[in-house]
Motif scaffolding. Structure first.
Motif, short mmCIF file in Angstrom:
data_model
loop_
_atom_site.label_atom_id
_atom_site.label_comp_id
_atom_site.label_asym_id
_atom_site.label_seq_id
_atom_site.Cartn_x
_atom_site.Cartn_y
_atom_site.Cartn_z
N VAL A 100 -161.97 17.90 114.64
CA VAL A 100 -161.27 17.35 112.80
C VAL A 100 -160.27 16.21 112.87
O VAL A 100 -159.82 16.36 114.05
N SER A 101 -160.32 15.38 112.33
CA SER A 101 -159.47 13.70 112.71
C SER A 101 -158.81 13.36 110.91
O SER A 101 -160.33 12.92 110.22
N LEU A 102 -157.91 12.03 110.80
CA LEU A 102 -158.07 11.52 109.78
C LEU A 102 -158.10 10.59 110.73
O LEU A 102 -157.12 10.30 111.15
N ARG A 103 -159.06 8.71 110.71
CA ARG A 103 -158.71 7.79 110.37
C ARG A 103 -158.24 6.96 109.83
O ARG A 103 -158.47 7.17 108.79
N ASN A 104 -156.48 6.68 110.19
CA ASN A 104 -156.47 5.84 109.59
C ASN A 104 -156.54 4.43 109.24
O ASN A 104 -156.77 4.03 110.27
N GLU A 105 -156.52 4.37 107.85
CA GLU A 105 -157.06 3.20 107.48
C GLU A 105 -155.61 2.44 106.83
O GLU A 105 -155.72 1.35 106.16
N GLY A 106 -154.31 3.06 106.73
CA GLY A 106 -153.62 2.14 106.29
C GLY A 106 -152.80 2.21 105.68
O GLY A 106 -153.87 2.40 103.98
N GLU A 107 -151.73 1.28 105.02
CA GLU A 107 -151.14 2.04 103.50
C GLU A 107 -151.63 2.75 102.95
O GLU A 107 -151.67 3.20 101.41
N LEU B 3 -149.58 10.37 104.10
CA LEU B 3 -150.66 9.61 103.16
C LEU B 3 -150.40 9.90 101.90
O LEU B 3 -149.90 10.92 100.74
N ARG B 4 -151.30 9.38 101.36
CA ARG B 4 -151.80 9.57 99.60
C ARG B 4 -153.00 9.32 98.73
O ARG B 4 -153.42 10.06 98.42
N THR B 5 -153.92 8.95 100.07
CA THR B 5 -155.14 9.04 99.21
C THR B 5 -156.06 9.43 100.17
O THR B 5 -156.12 8.97 101.70
N VAL B 6 -156.86 10.45 100.61
CA VAL B 6 -158.37 10.74 102.14
C VAL B 6 -159.51 10.48 101.23
O VAL B 6 -159.50 11.16 100.08
N ILE B 7 -160.05 9.50 101.33
CA ILE B 7 -161.35 8.92 101.82
C ILE B 7 -162.50 10.25 102.19
O ILE B 7 -162.47 10.50 103.70
N TRP B 8 -163.79 11.36 101.49
CA TRP B 8 -164.69 11.44 102.24
C TRP B 8 -166.54 11.15 102.36
O TRP B 8 -166.29 11.13 100.88
N TRP B 9 -166.75 11.06 103.43
CA TRP B 9 -167.77 10.27 103.86
C TRP B 9 -169.32 11.32 104.08
O TRP B 9 -168.61 11.71 105.12
N ALA B 10 -170.04 11.74 103.63
CA ALA B 10 -170.67 12.28 104.54
C ALA B 10 -172.69 11.99 104.07
O ALA B 10 -172.98 10.90 103.02
N ASN B 11 -173.34 11.86 104.84
CA ASN B 11 -175.22 11.46 104.46
C ASN B 11 -174.95 12.22 103.44
O ASN B 11 -175.47 13.63 102.94
N ARG B 12 -176.08 11.92 102.74
CA ARG B 12 -176.40 11.93 101.07
C ARG B 12 -177.50 13.16 101.72
O ARG B 12 -178.76 13.64 102.28
N THR C 40 -162.82 11.69 97.01
CA THR C 40 -161.60 11.08 97.55
C THR C 40 -160.72 12.44 97.26
O THR C 40 -160.85 13.82 96.09
N LEU C 41 -159.31 12.58 97.48
CA LEU C 41 -158.10 13.66 97.20
C LEU C 41 -157.09 13.03 97.55
O LEU C 41 -156.91 12.46 98.89
N LEU C 42 -156.23 13.29 96.29
CA LEU C 42 -154.89 12.26 96.82
C LEU C 42 -154.03 13.26 96.90
O LEU C 42 -154.31 14.67 96.52
N ALA C 43 -152.76 13.26 97.41
CA ALA C 43 -151.72 13.67 97.65
C ALA C 43 -151.22 14.89 96.50
O ALA C 43 -151.17 15.70 96.59
N THR C 44 -151.44 14.22 95.00
CA THR C 44 -151.18 15.53 94.05
C THR C 44 -152.21 16.11 93.37
O THR C 44 -151.53 16.95 92.64
N ASP C 45 -153.80 15.95 94.74
CA ASP C 45 -154.26 16.92 93.63
C ASP C 45 -153.92 18.10 93.24
O ASP C 45 -153.58 18.26 95.51
#
Length: 379
Positions: A88-95, A131-140, A177-182
Motif C-alpha cells: 500500500v502506498s501514498l504517492r506524494n502530490e504536494g500541497e 494530508l488534506r485530500t487523497v485521490i483514488w484511481w482505478a481502471n473502470r 476522493t477522500l478528505l481529512a474531514t470525511d
C-alpha cells in the motif's frame, strides 16, 4: 536524503492475525513475484507482463526505498502474522495531496486485510503527513478496488475517459476522493439486487450479468421496444448492450437505482428487465421502468416482474426491502400493453400528464400510475 520507514500497527488486534505496515524486505521478493504474476494483478495494474524475479528484486530493493528517498511515494509492505500480504502506498502530490495505491497478494483477497491496512495508511497520512485530500484511481470495471474505496469513505466522482495508461493503452478510469474531514465509512448506499423468486411463474429477479448482453441487444433492436423507448441508441450494437449492464452496475454502486434482470428459473435466460430509479428517500418514493424481450410478451412475465419489484421497493428495510412508501410509473396513453402491465401489477391510475413522454413519433400524453405500501398491506 535520509529517510526512515515507520512501522505502523493496528492498535488492538489478535496476535498472529494483526496487520502491520513496514518497510519492504529481502524476504518479500518471492511473494512479490507471486503477486505480480497473478492474473488478477496483471489485469488491473501496470505490472510488466511477463514479470520476472529480477523485477521483483528491483521492486523491493530499489523502487520502494527510492520513493521514500525522494519523498515521492510512501510505500509499505503489508504484513500479516509475519507474512507479506501486499503493498500500500501514498504517492506524494504536494500541497497536502496524495494518491492512494494498493495491491494484495492473492492469498489474502476477500479477508479484509487490505481494508485494515489502508485504514492504517490513511490515518498515518492524514495525521502524520498533514494530508488534506487523497485521490483514488482505478481502471473502470475494477469492482474489487472500487468497493474497497467505497468502504473507506471515498466519494467516487465518475469516469474519466482514456486516462489511465496500461501497456500501451489509455483506459477509462474511475476517480474518487477522500478528505481529512470525511468519515472513514461509506458515504452512499451500494445497492445490491437480491434474488426474488416468483411464487406464480418459473422466473426470478436477479442482478444484471455481462452474459445478458445478447438478449438485451435482441430486445433493444425490436421495433416495438424502440418505438416506445425512443432514447435508445440507433442502431443498437453489442457494445450498447454491454454498456447498459456496465452503467447499471455503476449507478447501483452509487445508490442511484436498483436494476433487476428477470430470468428464467431453469435456464437463467434473460426474459425482461425492471428498474427502480429516481429513489427519493425524503419522499420515500421510486419510479419503475421496464421492458420485455419480444419472445416473452403476452405470457404474464412483465406483470409478474413489475409486481415483484414494486413489492421489494415497498417492503420494510428490516424485511429486506428498500423501505419506501410509494412506487410510480408512466406509460404512454397509446401503449395499451404497458398500461395493462401496470394495472395488473397493482398500480392505479393517478392522473393524465399532457405530453408527458416521448415515442419515436414525438411527444405524447402519458398516464401516471401509483401504488402505496399500505395498498399492499406492507405498513
Amino acid at each position: 536524503m535520509r529517510y526512515d520507514v515507520p512501522t505502523l500497527r493496528e492498535p488492538a488486534a489478535t496476535e498472529g492475525d494483526s496487520v502491520t505496515l513496514r518497510a519492504h524486505a529481502e524476504d518479500d521478493v518471492e511473494a512479490v513475484y507471486e503477486q505480480c504474476t497473478d492474473p488478477v494483478s496483471q489485469a488491473w495494474t501496470t505490472v510488466p507482463v511477463p514479470y520476472t524475479r529480477d523485477q521483483a528484486k528491483r521492486f523491493v530493493r530499489e523502487a520502494m526505498p527510492g520513493g521514500w528517498a525522494t519523498d515521492q511515494e510512501w510505500a509499505f509492505a503489508v504484513d500479516v502474522g509475519g507474512c507479506f500480504a501486499g503493498t500500500v502506498s501514498l504517492r506524494n502530490e504536494g500541497e497536502g495531496r496524495a494518491e492512494i495505491a494498493y495491491g494484495s497478494h492473492p492469498a489474502v483477497r476477500g479477508t479484509g486485510v487490505m481494508e485494515r491496512a489502508l485504514r492504517l495508511l490513511l490515518a498515518w497520512g492524514f495525521e502524520e503527513r498533514g494530508l488534506r485530500t487523497v485521490i483514488w484511481w482505478a481502471n473502470r470495471g475494477n469492482w474489487a478496488s472500487r468497493r474497497l474505496a467505497w468502504r473507506l469513505g471515498f466519494t467516487v466522482g465518475g469516469t474519466v475517459r482514456q486516462w489511465l495508461p496500461q501497456r500501451g493503452e489509455q483506459l477509462d478510469a474511475w476517480v474518487g476522493t477522500l478528505l481529512a474531514t470525511d468519515e472513514r465509512q461509506p458515504a452512499t448506499t451500494w445497492l445490491v439486487p437480491p434474488v426474488v423468486e416468483s411464487p406464480r411463474l418459473p422466473l426470478r429477479l436477479r442482478g444484471p450479468l455481462e452474459s445478458d448482453a445478447q438478449r438485451i441487444m435482441e430486445a433493444c433492436r425490436d421495433p416495438e421496444t424502440r418505438f416506445w423507448l425512443s432514447s435508445m441508441p440507433d442502431p443498437y450494437t453489442d457494445q450498447d448492450a454491454a454498456s447498459f449492464v456496465e452503467r447499471r452496475l455503476e449507478r447501483m454502486a452509487a445508490g442511484e437505482l436498483l436494476q433487476f434482470a428477470v430470468a428464467g428459473r431453469d435456464d437463467d435466460r434473460l426474459l425482461a428487465t425492471v428498474s427502480l430509479f429516481g429513489i427519493d428517500r425524503e419522499l420515500a418514493s421510486v419510479e419503475v421502468g421496464y421492458w420485455a424481450h419480444p419472445a416473452e410478451r403476452g405470457r404474464g412475465v412483465m406483470t409478474e416482474a413489475v409486481r415483484l419489484a414494486v413489492r421489494h421497493a415497498l417492503l420494510p428495510e428490516e424485511d429486506g426491502g428498500l423501505g419506501l412508501n410509494k412506487a410510480y410509473a408512466y406509460a404512454a396513453i397509446p401503449n395499451v400493453a404497458s398500461r395493462t402491465v401496470l394495472n395488473r401489477a397493482g398500480l392505479a391510475e393517478a392522473g393524465l400528464v399532457r405530453m408527458g413522454t416521448r415515442t419515436r413519433d414525438g411527444l405524447t400524453d402519458a398516464m401516471r400510475y401509483e401504488v402505496f405500501a399500505a395498498d399492499l398491506g406492507l405498513q
